[in-house]
Design a protein around this motif. Structure first.
Motif, PDB file in Angstrom:
ATOM      1  N   PRO A 160       0.823  -1.212   0.000  1.00 19.39           N
ATOM      2  CA  PRO A 160       0.000   0.000   0.000  1.00 19.39           C
ATOM      3  C   PRO A 160       0.860   1.267   0.000  1.00 19.39           C
ATOM      4  CG  PRO A 160      -0.857  -1.574   1.587  1.00 19.39           C
ATOM      5  CD  PRO A 160       0.452  -2.115   1.126  1.00 19.39           C
ATOM      6  N   VAL A 161       0.389   2.298  -0.688  1.00 20.31           N
ATOM      7  CA  VAL A 161       1.067   3.600  -0.616  1.00 20.31           C
ATOM      8  C   VAL A 161       1.090   4.018   0.859  1.00 20.31           C
ATOM      9  CG1 VAL A 161       0.756   6.043  -1.208  1.00 20.31           C
ATOM     10  CG2 VAL A 161       0.493   4.297  -2.979  1.00 20.31           C
ATOM     11  N   PHE A 171       4.706   2.356   5.089  1.00 20.80           N
ATOM     12  CA  PHE A 171       5.664   2.580   6.188  1.00 20.80           C
ATOM     13  C   PHE A 171       5.013   3.329   7.344  1.00 20.80           C
ATOM     14  CE2 PHE A 171       9.404   0.710   4.905  1.00 20.80           C
ATOM     15  CZ  PHE A 171       9.861   1.106   3.667  1.00 20.80           C
ATOM     16  N   TRP A 222      10.346   3.717  -8.169  1.00 19.89           N
ATOM     17  CA  TRP A 222      10.276   5.056  -8.761  1.00 19.89           C
ATOM     18  C   TRP A 222       9.126   5.779  -8.065  1.00 19.89           C
ATOM     19  CZ3 TRP A 222       7.550   8.848 -11.230  1.00 19.89           C
ATOM     20  CH2 TRP A 222       8.241   9.747 -12.060  1.00 19.89           C
ATOM     21  N   TYR A 223       9.436   6.946  -7.481  1.00 19.44           N
ATOM     22  CA  TYR A 223       8.365   7.669  -6.779  1.00 19.44           C
ATOM     23  C   TYR A 223       8.691   9.149  -6.666  1.00 19.44           C
ATOM     24  CZ  TYR A 223      11.284   7.194  -2.529  1.00 19.44           C
ATOM     25  OH  TYR A 223      12.306   7.249  -1.599  1.00 19.44           O
ATOM     26  N   PHE A 278      -1.150  18.311  -7.234  1.00 14.44           N
ATOM     27  CA  PHE A 278      -1.657  19.690  -7.253  1.00 14.44           C
ATOM     28  C   PHE A 278      -0.517  20.679  -6.992  1.00 14.44           C
ATOM     29  CE2 PHE A 278      -5.839  18.271  -7.715  1.00 14.44           C
ATOM     30  CZ  PHE A 278      -6.056  17.203  -6.854  1.00 14.44           C
ATOM     31  N   THR A 309      -0.005  11.744 -11.709  1.00 15.74           N
ATOM     32  CA  THR A 309      -0.889  10.871 -10.939  1.00 15.74           C
ATOM     33  C   THR A 309      -2.008  10.298 -11.796  1.00 15.74           C
ATOM     34  OG1 THR A 309      -0.494  12.291  -9.020  1.00 15.74           O
ATOM     35  CG2 THR A 309      -2.400  10.814  -8.914  1.00 15.74           C
ATOM     36  N   ASP A 352       3.991   7.114 -13.120  1.00 11.83           N
ATOM     37  CA  ASP A 352       4.102   6.895 -11.681  1.00 11.83           C
ATOM     38  C   ASP A 352       4.924   5.630 -11.409  1.00 11.83           C
ATOM     39  OD1 ASP A 352       0.668   5.594 -11.394  1.00 11.83           O
ATOM     40  OD2 ASP A 352       2.464   4.817 -12.368  1.00 11.83           O
ATOM     41  N   THR A 393      -2.645  -0.006  -9.415  1.00 11.93           N
ATOM     42  CA  THR A 393      -3.569   1.108  -9.146  1.00 11.93           C
ATOM     43  C   THR A 393      -3.538   2.103 -10.295  1.00 11.93           C
ATOM     44  OG1 THR A 393      -3.139   0.894  -6.785  1.00 11.93           O
ATOM     45  CG2 THR A 393      -4.104   2.981  -7.539  1.00 11.93           C
ATOM     46  N   PHE A 417      -7.343  22.866  -3.819  1.00 11.13           N
ATOM     47  CA  PHE A 417      -6.486  21.727  -3.456  1.00 11.13           C
ATOM     48  C   PHE A 417      -5.219  22.184  -2.739  1.00 11.13           C
ATOM     49  CE2 PHE A 417      -9.095  18.822  -5.735  1.00 11.13           C
ATOM     50  CZ  PHE A 417      -9.540  19.489  -6.859  1.00 11.13           C
ATOM     51  N   LEU A 476     -13.607  20.771  -1.025  1.00 14.53           N
ATOM     52  CA  LEU A 476     -14.059  19.558  -1.717  1.00 14.53           C
ATOM     53  C   LEU A 476     -15.363  19.841  -2.450  1.00 14.53           C
ATOM     54  CD1 LEU A 476     -13.080  16.737  -2.158  1.00 14.53           C
ATOM     55  CD2 LEU A 476     -14.356  15.962  -0.159  1.00 14.53           C
ATOM     56  N   MET A 508     -15.914  20.164 -11.106  1.00  9.14           N
ATOM     57  CA  MET A 508     -15.730  18.947 -11.918  1.00  9.14           C
ATOM     58  C   MET A 508     -17.054  18.418 -12.439  1.00  9.14           C
ATOM     59  SD  MET A 508     -12.864  16.800  -9.828  1.00  9.14           S
ATOM     60  CE  MET A 508     -13.040  15.312 -10.789  1.00  9.14           C
TER      61      MET A 508
HETATM   62  C1  LIG Z   1     -13.021  16.107  -6.133  1.00  5.61           C
HETATM   63  C2  LIG Z   1     -11.531  15.968  -6.365  1.00  5.61           C
HETATM   64  C3  LIG Z   1     -10.955  14.764  -5.623  1.00  5.61           C
HETATM   65  C4  LIG Z   1      -9.417  14.740  -5.680  1.00  5.61           C
HETATM   66  C5  LIG Z   1      -8.881  13.431  -5.154  1.00  5.61           C
HETATM   67  C6  LIG Z   1      -7.364  13.430  -5.129  1.00  5.61           C
HETATM   68  C7  LIG Z   1      -6.818  12.028  -5.106  1.00  5.61           C
HETATM   69  C8  LIG Z   1      -5.282  12.026  -5.061  1.00  5.61           C
HETATM   70  C9  LIG Z   1      -4.617  10.770  -5.545  1.00  5.61           C
HETATM   71  C10 LIG Z   1      -5.206   9.456  -4.991  1.00  5.61           C
HETATM   72  C11 LIG Z   1      -4.246   8.297  -4.987  1.00  5.61           C
HETATM   73  C12 LIG Z   1      -3.541   8.026  -6.332  1.00  5.61           C
HETATM   74  C13 LIG Z   1      -2.495   6.926  -6.198  1.00  5.61           C
HETATM   75  C14 LIG Z   1      -1.839   6.588  -7.527  1.00  5.61           C
HETATM   76  C15 LIG Z   1      -0.864   5.399  -7.405  1.00  5.61           C
HETATM   77  C16 LIG Z   1       0.407   5.799  -6.654  1.00  5.61           C
HETATM   78  C17 LIG Z   1       1.511   4.760  -6.900  1.00  5.61           C
HETATM   79  C18 LIG Z   1       2.843   5.454  -6.762  1.00  5.61           C
HETATM   80  O1  LIG Z   1       3.326   6.115  -7.658  1.00  5.61           O
HETATM   81  O2  LIG Z   1       3.407   5.363  -5.491  1.00  5.61           O
HETATM   82  C19 LIG Z   1       4.582   6.125  -5.318  1.00  5.61           C
HETATM   83  C20 LIG Z   1       4.547   6.747  -3.955  1.00  5.61           C
HETATM   84  O3  LIG Z   1       3.340   7.463  -3.748  1.00  5.61           O
HETATM   85  C21 LIG Z   1       4.736   5.715  -2.860  1.00  5.61           C
HETATM   86  O4  LIG Z   1       5.048   6.436  -1.703  1.00  5.61           O
HETATM   87  P1  LIG Z   1       5.347   5.621  -0.342  1.00  5.61           P
HETATM   88  O5  LIG Z   1       4.237   4.689  -0.043  1.00  5.61           O
HETATM   89  O6  LIG Z   1       5.727   6.635   0.687  1.00  5.61           O
HETATM   90  O7  LIG Z   1       6.586   4.687  -0.713  1.00  5.61           O
HETATM   91  C22 LIG Z   1       7.852   5.221  -0.870  1.00  5.61           C
HETATM   92  C23 LIG Z   1       8.781   4.218  -0.198  1.00  5.61           C
HETATM   93  O8  LIG Z   1       8.639   2.969  -0.852  1.00  5.61           O
HETATM   94  C24 LIG Z   1      10.209   4.706  -0.278  1.00  5.61           C
HETATM   95  O9  LIG Z   1      11.077   3.640   0.026  1.00  5.61           O
END
Ligand SMILES: CCCCCCCCCCCCCCCCCC(=O)OC[C@@H](O)COP(=O)(O)OC[C@@H](O)CO
Length: 329
Positions: free
Chosen positions: A80-81, A84, A115-116, A126, A191, A210, A238, A275, A288, A295
Motif C-alpha cells: 500500500p502507498v 511505512f 520510482w516515486y 496539485f 498521478t 508513476d 492502481t 487543493f 471539496l 468537476m
Molecule cells: C473532487 C476531487 C478529488 C481529488 C482526489 C485526489 C486524489 C489524489 C490521488 C489518490 C491516490 C492516487 C495513487 C496513484 C498510485 C500511486 C503509486 C505510486 O506512484 O506510489 C509512489 C509513492 O506514492 C509511494 O510512496 P510511499 O508509499 O511513501 O513509498 C515510498 C517508499 O517505498 C520509499 O522507500
C-alpha cells in the motif's frame, strides 16, 4: 517523397498522405506521451520533502555492477502507498505502490528498485500558490531509487513479494544503464490517467507516469533483452482515472503573464486553490464541495501535463480509482 513520386507515384502519394495525417496538430492528438527531457532539471529549493527521497540509495543514483555470469532473481514487489506510516490503510482502497527486487546468486545480496515522488504524492497532483510567482508552482519530479536489501515485511505483510524470473548479470548491467538514462529524461510524476470514458474501447488522452509505469517500462526492457518473466498471481496495479471529452490545449505558464488570458488564469488558480495544502477541516470540506462543483456541475478539470495546461471537459463517472490487472509484457 520526391524520389517515390518520380519513380513510384502511388507510394509517394501514400507517404505524403501519411505525413499530413501525422502532422503535429495538438488538439487532433488522441494520445499525448510523457515528454522526455535532455537532462533532469535542478530542483527549486522551495520544494520541500516531508521525508527524504531515497535515503538508503547512492546519492548519485549509481547502481552496482554484477558479474556478467551472475544469476539475478527478479521479484515483483507491491505494498500500500504510505505503508511505512499507515500500514494497510490505503491498501483497503487498493492504492498500491510498486517496485522491483533483485537477488544476486553470486553475492547473496538483494536490492530494491522503485520510482516515486521527490516531494510526495500531493505535490505531484496539485500545485502551490507561491507569493510573487504568477503561475501555479509545481514540485512534481519523480525519480528512480535503488538501494540495498529487500524489506520482506514491508512488501509481504500487506502486499506481495513474488519471484517472477531470473536474468544474467550482463542483462542486469544493461538494464542499469537503461535506468540511468530513463531517470535523466523522464522526470515528472503524473498521478492521473485521462480517458474518454470507462469502457473497454476508451481513448486514452493522457497516460499516468508513476511507480507502476516505471515497473512496466523496466519489465519491457528486460523482456526486450530476452528475459522470461511470469507470475503465478494476477499482476494488478492502481490507476486513478479522470474521464473527459477531448482535452482543450490552453498553453504554458504564459497564460498567467498576459492580459488576454487573465480570466482564464484566474479560473485555473481558483480551481487549484481548492487543493491547496494546510487547510483546516472546515476549509477542506468547503474546498471539496468547490472542487466537485467545478468537476461535476461545470464539468471542468484543469490538467497540467508536459508543463502545459489543458481543460478537460469532464464526463460521468468523472473520477475513479481502479485496481486492474495488467499482464506482464
Ligand atoms: C473532487 C476531487 C478529488 C481529488 C482526489 C485526489 C486524489 C489524489 C490521488 C489518490 C491516490 C492516487 C495513487 C496513484 C498510485 C500511486 C503509486 C505510486 O506512484 O506510489 C509512489 C509513492 O506514492 C509511494 O510512496 P510511499 O508509499 O511513501 O513509498 C515510498 C517508499 O517505498 C520509499 O522507500
Amino acid at each position: 517523397i520526391i524520389h517515390y513520386s518520380i519513380h513510384k507515384p502511388g507510394v509517394g502519394i501514400f507517404v505524403l498522405f501519411l505525413f499530413l495525417e501525422l502532422r503535429n496538430d495538438r488538439n487532433e492528438y488522441c494520445y499525448l506521451a510523457r515528454m522526455r527531457l535532455d537532462r533532469r532539471p535542478d530542483v527549486d529549493p522551495y520544494c520541500q520533502a516531508l521525508f527524504p527521497f531515497c535515503p538508503s540509495g547512492d546519492p548519485d543514483g549509481r547502481m552496482p555492477v554484477m558479474r556478467d555470469s551472475d544469476l539475478v532473481s527478479v521479484f515483483r514487489l507491491q505494498t500500500p502507498v504510505w505503508e511505512f506510516r499507515y500500514g494497510d490503510v490505503l491498501g483497503k482502497f487498493h492504492i498500491m505502490h510498486d517496485a522491483i527486487g533483485f537477488g544476486s546468486a553470486k553475492t547473496g545480496r538483494n536490492f530494491t528498485m522503485e520510482w516515486y515522488e521527490l516531494f510526495q504524492l500531493g505535490n505531484c497532483t496539485f500545485p502551490h500558490e507561491r507569493a510573487g510567482v504568477s503561475a501555479p508552482f509545481w514540485c512534481n519530479q519523480g525519480a528512480a531509487c535503488f538501494y540495498d536489501e529487500i524489506d520482506d515485511v514491508h512488501w509481504k505483510q500487506n502486499g506481495s513479494l513474488e519471484k517472477i524470473g531470473e536474468i544474467s548479470g550482463e542483462m542486469f548491467n544493461e538494464m542499469a544503464r537503461w535506468v540511468q538514462e530513463d531517470n535523466e529524461t523522464g522526470v515528472y510524476y503524473e498521478t492521473w490517467t485521462v480517458k474518454s470514458d470507462a469502457g473497454a474501447n476508451a481513448t486514452t488522452w493522457f497516460e499516468s507516469y508513476d511507480c507502476s509505469q516505471f515497473v512496466h517500462r523496466t519489465y519491457k526492457k528486460l523482456l526486450d533483452m530476452g528475459a522470461d518473466l511470469s507470475s503465478q498471481t494476477p499482476t494488478s496495479y492502481t490507476k486513478i482515472y479522470l474521464y473527459s471529452g477531448e482535452p482543450l490545449h490552453l498553453g504554458d505558464d504564459s497564460i498567467f503573464q498576459q492580459s488576454s488570458t487573465r480570466d482564464l488564469a484566474t479560473d485555473i488558480k481558483k480551481f487549484y486553490h481548492s487543493f491547496r495544502s494546510h487547510q483546516s477541516v472546515v476549509e477542506v470540506i468547503e474546498s471539496l464541495l468547490e472542487a466537485l462543483e467545478k468537476m461535476v456541475l461545470e464539468k471542468t478539470f484543469y490538467f497540467y501535463y508536459n508543463s502545459e495546461y489543458w481543460k478537460l471537459p469532464m464526463k460521468y463517472p468523472y473520477i475513479k480509482i481502479n485496481y486492474e490487472e495488467i499482464p506482464l509484457p
